[in-house]
Design a protein around this motif. Structure first.
Motif, PDB file in Angstrom:
ATOM      1  N   SER A  64       0.747  -1.141   0.128  1.00 40.76           N
ATOM      2  CA  SER A  64       0.211  -0.035  -0.255  1.00 40.76           C
ATOM      3  C   SER A  64       0.699   0.948   0.127  1.00 40.76           C
ATOM      4  CB  SER A  64      -1.339  -0.123   1.150  1.00 40.76           C
ATOM      5  OG  SER A  64      -1.577  -1.455   1.894  1.00 40.76           O
ATOM      6  N   HIS A  65       0.445   2.027  -0.212  1.00 37.18           N
ATOM      7  CA  HIS A  65       0.655   2.962  -0.684  1.00 37.18           C
ATOM      8  C   HIS A  65       0.498   4.392  -0.217  1.00 37.18           C
ATOM      9  CE1 HIS A  65       2.304   7.308  -3.214  1.00 37.18           C
ATOM     10  NE2 HIS A  65       2.876   7.197  -1.603  1.00 37.18           N
ATOM     11  N   ASP A  66       0.794   4.604   1.800  1.00 40.08           N
ATOM     12  CA  ASP A  66       0.373   5.450   2.777  1.00 40.08           C
ATOM     13  C   ASP A  66       0.633   6.667   2.069  1.00 40.08           C
ATOM     14  OD1 ASP A  66      -0.952   3.504   3.633  1.00 40.08           O
ATOM     15  OD2 ASP A  66       0.759   3.568   5.407  1.00 40.08           O
ATOM     16  N   ILE A  67      -0.264   7.986   2.242  1.00 41.28           N
ATOM     17  CA  ILE A  67      -0.288   9.343   2.208  1.00 41.28           C
ATOM     18  C   ILE A  67      -0.668  10.181   3.188  1.00 41.28           C
ATOM     19  CG2 ILE A  67      -0.559   8.867  -0.486  1.00 41.28           C
ATOM     20  CD1 ILE A  67      -3.564  10.069  -0.392  1.00 41.28           C
ATOM     21  N   PRO A  68      -0.258  11.327   3.599  1.00 41.03           N
ATOM     22  CA  PRO A  68      -0.432  12.520   4.387  1.00 41.03           C
ATOM     23  C   PRO A  68      -1.966  12.663   4.494  1.00 41.03           C
ATOM     24  CG  PRO A  68       1.840  12.907   4.095  1.00 41.03           C
ATOM     25  CD  PRO A  68       0.998  12.158   2.775  1.00 41.03           C
ATOM     26  N   THR A  69      -2.547  12.733   5.668  1.00 31.23           N
ATOM     27  CA  THR A  69      -4.014  13.377   5.566  1.00 31.23           C
ATOM     28  C   THR A  69      -4.542  14.191   6.975  1.00 31.23           C
ATOM     29  OG1 THR A  69      -6.705  12.203   5.127  1.00 31.23           O
ATOM     30  CG2 THR A  69      -4.946  10.909   5.930  1.00 31.23           C
ATOM     31  N   ASP A  70      -5.186  14.917   6.455  1.00 26.26           N
ATOM     32  CA  ASP A  70      -6.151  15.537   7.894  1.00 26.26           C
ATOM     33  C   ASP A  70      -7.478  14.179   8.309  1.00 26.26           C
ATOM     34  OD1 ASP A  70      -4.117  17.374   8.055  1.00 26.26           O
ATOM     35  OD2 ASP A  70      -5.045  18.803   7.204  1.00 26.26           O
ATOM     36  N   ILE A  71      -7.559  13.573   7.955  1.00 33.39           N
ATOM     37  CA  ILE A  71      -8.314  13.102   8.772  1.00 33.39           C
ATOM     38  C   ILE A  71      -8.577  12.457   9.966  1.00 33.39           C
ATOM     39  CG2 ILE A  71     -10.375  11.129   7.932  1.00 33.39           C
ATOM     40  CD1 ILE A  71      -9.773  10.933   4.705  1.00 33.39           C
ATOM     41  N   PRO A  72      -9.310  12.407  10.912  1.00 32.63           N
ATOM     42  CA  PRO A  72      -9.079  11.388  12.042  1.00 32.63           C
ATOM     43  C   PRO A  72      -9.220   9.794  11.999  1.00 32.63           C
ATOM     44  CG  PRO A  72     -10.668  13.443  12.159  1.00 32.63           C
ATOM     45  CD  PRO A  72     -10.469  13.239  11.086  1.00 32.63           C
ATOM     46  N   ASN A  73      -8.454   9.962  13.255  1.00 35.58           N
ATOM     47  CA  ASN A  73      -8.537   8.269  13.293  1.00 35.58           C
ATOM     48  C   ASN A  73      -9.812   7.608  13.076  1.00 35.58           C
ATOM     49  OD1 ASN A  73      -5.610   8.024  12.528  1.00 35.58           O
ATOM     50  ND2 ASN A  73      -5.663   7.657  14.896  1.00 35.58           N
ATOM     51  N   ASP A  74     -10.634   6.579  12.633  1.00 36.75           N
ATOM     52  CA  ASP A  74     -11.400   6.231  13.407  1.00 36.75           C
ATOM     53  C   ASP A  74     -11.763   4.264  12.913  1.00 36.75           C
ATOM     54  OD1 ASP A  74     -12.501   5.381  10.447  1.00 36.75           O
ATOM     55  OD2 ASP A  74     -12.992   7.774  10.121  1.00 36.75           O
ATOM     56  N   ASP A  75     -12.681   3.548  13.307  1.00 30.01           N
ATOM     57  CA  ASP A  75     -12.596   2.958  13.315  1.00 30.01           C
ATOM     58  C   ASP A  75     -13.064   2.961  12.264  1.00 30.01           C
ATOM     59  OD1 ASP A  75     -12.764   2.919  15.894  1.00 30.01           O
ATOM     60  OD2 ASP A  75     -14.533   1.649  16.783  1.00 30.01           O
ATOM     61  N   LEU A  76     -13.702   2.881  11.302  1.00 30.43           N
ATOM     62  CA  LEU A  76     -14.068   2.348   9.571  1.00 30.43           C
ATOM     63  C   LEU A  76     -12.678   2.775   8.588  1.00 30.43           C
ATOM     64  CD1 LEU A  76     -17.426   4.427   8.761  1.00 30.43           C
ATOM     65  CD2 LEU A  76     -16.897   2.012   9.456  1.00 30.43           C
ATOM     66  N   GLY A  77     -11.221   3.682   9.241  1.00 32.84           N
ATOM     67  CA  GLY A  77     -10.397   2.982   8.602  1.00 32.84           C
ATOM     68  C   GLY A  77     -10.476   4.784   7.150  1.00 32.84           C
ATOM     69  N   ASN A  78     -11.427   5.165   7.930  1.00 30.23           N
ATOM     70  CA  ASN A  78     -11.000   6.210   7.035  1.00 30.23           C
ATOM     71  C   ASN A  78      -9.963   7.250   7.044  1.00 30.23           C
ATOM     72  OD1 ASN A  78     -14.124   6.645   6.101  1.00 30.23           O
ATOM     73  ND2 ASN A  78     -14.422   6.715   7.864  1.00 30.23           N
ATOM     74  N   GLN A  79      -8.775   7.405   7.914  1.00 36.77           N
ATOM     75  CA  GLN A  79      -7.992   7.618   7.374  1.00 36.77           C
ATOM     76  C   GLN A  79      -6.806   7.428   6.368  1.00 36.77           C
ATOM     77  OE1 GLN A  79      -8.309   5.993  10.146  1.00 36.77           O
ATOM     78  NE2 GLN A  79      -7.261   4.978  11.486  1.00 36.77           N
ATOM     79  N   TRP A 194     -14.685  -5.178  10.591  1.00 38.31           N
ATOM     80  CA  TRP A 194     -14.522  -3.886  11.055  1.00 38.31           C
ATOM     81  C   TRP A 194     -14.990  -2.516   9.760  1.00 38.31           C
ATOM     82  CZ3 TRP A 194     -11.795  -3.326  16.143  1.00 38.31           C
ATOM     83  CH2 TRP A 194     -11.985  -3.879  17.248  1.00 38.31           C
ATOM     84  N   GLY A 195     -13.100  -1.945   9.165  1.00 41.91           N
ATOM     85  CA  GLY A 195     -13.702  -1.082   8.662  1.00 41.91           C
ATOM     86  C   GLY A 195     -13.215  -2.490   6.291  1.00 41.91           C
ATOM     87  N   GLY A 196     -12.980  -3.606   6.408  1.00 39.41           N
ATOM     88  CA  GLY A 196     -13.054  -4.372   5.559  1.00 39.41           C
ATOM     89  C   GLY A 196     -14.495  -4.950   5.933  1.00 39.41           C
ATOM     90  N   GLN A 197     -14.751  -4.752   5.851  1.00 44.78           N
ATOM     91  CA  GLN A 197     -16.668  -5.041   6.304  1.00 44.78           C
ATOM     92  C   GLN A 197     -16.917  -6.913   6.056  1.00 44.78           C
ATOM     93  OE1 GLN A 197     -16.867  -3.136   2.121  1.00 44.78           O
ATOM     94  NE2 GLN A 197     -17.721  -1.256   3.310  1.00 44.78           N
ATOM     95  N   LEU A 198     -16.110  -8.043   6.227  1.00 43.69           N
ATOM     96  CA  LEU A 198     -16.488  -9.048   6.686  1.00 43.69           C
ATOM     97  C   LEU A 198     -17.529  -9.562   6.895  1.00 43.69           C
ATOM     98  CD1 LEU A 198     -15.226 -10.739   4.952  1.00 43.69           C
ATOM     99  CD2 LEU A 198     -13.973 -11.813   6.345  1.00 43.69           C
ATOM    100  N   GLN A 199     -17.443  -8.465   8.469  1.00 43.88           N
ATOM    101  CA  GLN A 199     -18.826  -8.486   9.234  1.00 43.88           C
ATOM    102  C   GLN A 199     -19.772  -8.577   8.454  1.00 43.88           C
ATOM    103  OE1 GLN A 199     -16.827  -6.424   9.985  1.00 43.88           O
ATOM    104  NE2 GLN A 199     -17.984  -4.365   9.439  1.00 43.88           N
ATOM    105  N   ARG A 200     -20.122  -7.825   7.347  1.00 47.57           N
ATOM    106  CA  ARG A 200     -21.540  -7.663   6.347  1.00 47.57           C
ATOM    107  C   ARG A 200     -21.802  -8.549   5.516  1.00 47.57           C
ATOM    108  NH1 ARG A 200     -21.329  -1.304   5.539  1.00 47.57           N
ATOM    109  NH2 ARG A 200     -20.849  -0.271   7.580  1.00 47.57           N
ATOM    110  N   TRP A 201     -21.157  -9.031   5.671  1.00 48.11           N
ATOM    111  CA  TRP A 201     -21.501 -10.236   4.672  1.00 48.11           C
ATOM    112  C   TRP A 201     -21.920 -11.356   5.830  1.00 48.11           C
ATOM    113  CZ3 TRP A 201     -21.889  -9.780  -0.703  1.00 48.11           C
ATOM    114  CH2 TRP A 201     -21.187  -8.503  -1.310  1.00 48.11           C
TER     115      TRP A 201
END
Length: 366
Positions: A64-79, A194-201
């Motif tokens: 993966s190529h991580d990039i800087p962002t101002d998105i706060p940490n959350d359980d969905l992995g939006n950051q 969690w953020g990967g959504q497997l539980q929703r399947w």
């Protein structure tokens, strides 16, 4: 519950034993370089989730190529807002590492909207295949797309790769890892909760309003990662995905509440001595684990920890054989001290005579 990830010694282990909401964990305070077992492969870009392969005698790492962002940490992995891939190449472990140009950008994937998370690659008959998860253009209760798995092709292991116009039919969630057995058949292992959504399947189809975690079902069998044999075109599934079940010492499925042993994400398969090693991350307890089976589908008997907790929230890995040795590729946050800005590392993997793996402590300096 949110938990602050410690960086050294017993504090790391203690934090690892306490289940925490995955992507909401606080960024880690930094440790000095001398505290780490291994050093980053590259420092000019942030990289994570390394899928390593040997192609044509050279080692290629698809991170993966991580990039800087101002998105706060959350359980969905939006950051984790990654949008493209860069391939790393080296002639040998410890040698010079070349960073390739952009291999694939989300803007060139017709079906995808955002978040190019952990990829993998494969080779067959003169073509290189890049497998990647990304969110599609639907919207769920959080205003986010559904994770699907796509495939792109190239005549070069460094790319650029051209994406197929649609995701792989029947694919979902994230973290694809493609394993080719000695008989030439290939299998994709995938899934992340969690953020990967497997539980929703869990009910057999996607629930856009489903739970964002698997918590609250501790006495039930844990969600399993998935496995499906690939079609001859390496762009499709030849069958419906199956559960890659992990069993405990009594032959029973590991339970959801067993946070030190249950599957969370980051499947990786390899074979050694006629056995199939199914390896994975436990997520909120920060271990890399392995379980051993007799065939690519499992079930797999839990065997132990490969890697103790790293600095950072979690890690995602790959294991290859090169230069006559076995190697573990993983990532931590040494360069940035931020969970969403990681750096790839590599360390030698040691097997005992009985085929078990010696556990590695990433915070035990050499």
């Amino acid at each position: 519950m949110k938990g602050k990830i410690s960086t050294l010694g017993a504090a790391v282990v203690l934090a690892a034993l306490l289940p925490t909401h995955a992507f909401g964990a606080e960024d880690a305070p930094g440790a000095p370089a001398s505290a780490f077992r291994d050093q980053p492969l590259v420092t000019s870009i942030y990289t994570a989730d390394p899928s390593a392969h040997v192609f044509g005698g050279k080692i290629y790492v698809y991170p993966s190529h991580d990039i800087p962002t101002d998105i706060p940490n959350d359980d969905l992995g939006n950051q984790y807002a990654m949008r493209d891939y860069r391939v790393l190449r080296m002639d040998r472990i410890g040698g010079k590492v070349t960073i390739g140009p952009v291999a694939l950008d989300v803007k060139n994937v017709p079906w995808a909207s955002q978040q190019m998370w952990a990829p993998d690659a494969a080779y067959r008959n003169g073509t290189y295949y890049l497998y990647f998860p990304a969110r599609d253009k639907t919207k769920d209760k959080n205003g986010l797309g559904t994770f699907r798995i796509g495939v792109a092709t190239s005549k070069s292991p460094m790319g650029p790769f051209k994406a197929e116009p649609k995701p792989i039919a029947g694919s979902y969630s994230m973290d694809p890892a493609v394993f080719t057995d000695t008989d030439g058949k290939s299998y994709m292992y995938f899934g992340g909760i969690w953020g990967g959504q497997l539980q929703r399947w869990a009910g057999g189809k996607f629930d856009p309003n489903g739970s964002d975690t698997d918590l609250g079902r501790n006495d039930q069998p844990a969600l399993s990662g998935k496995v499906a044999r690939m079609g001859a075109d390496m762009k499709s599934f030849a069958e419906k995905p199956r559960d890659a079940v992990i069993l405990d010492e009594n032959g029973k499925p590991v339970l959801t509440g067993d946070h030190e042993r249950r599957f969370f994400e980051a499947s990786w398969m390899f074979t050694r001595g006629g056995k199939y090693y199914y390896t994975y991350s436990t997520g909120d307890t920060h271990f890399l684990n392995y379980a051993i089976g007799d065939n690519p589908y499992g079930p797999f008997k839990y065997t132990g920890h490969i890697l103790k907790p790293v600095q950072g929230w979690t890690t995602h890995h790959s294991i290859i054989q090169a230069n006559g040795k076995w190697w573990l590729f993983y990532a931590d946050t040494q360069l940035s001290n931020k969970n969403h800005l990681r750096n790839v590392k590599v360390t030698e993997l040691t097997f005992n005579a009985d085929g078990t793996i010696q556990t590695i402590d990433p915070l035990q300096a050499r």
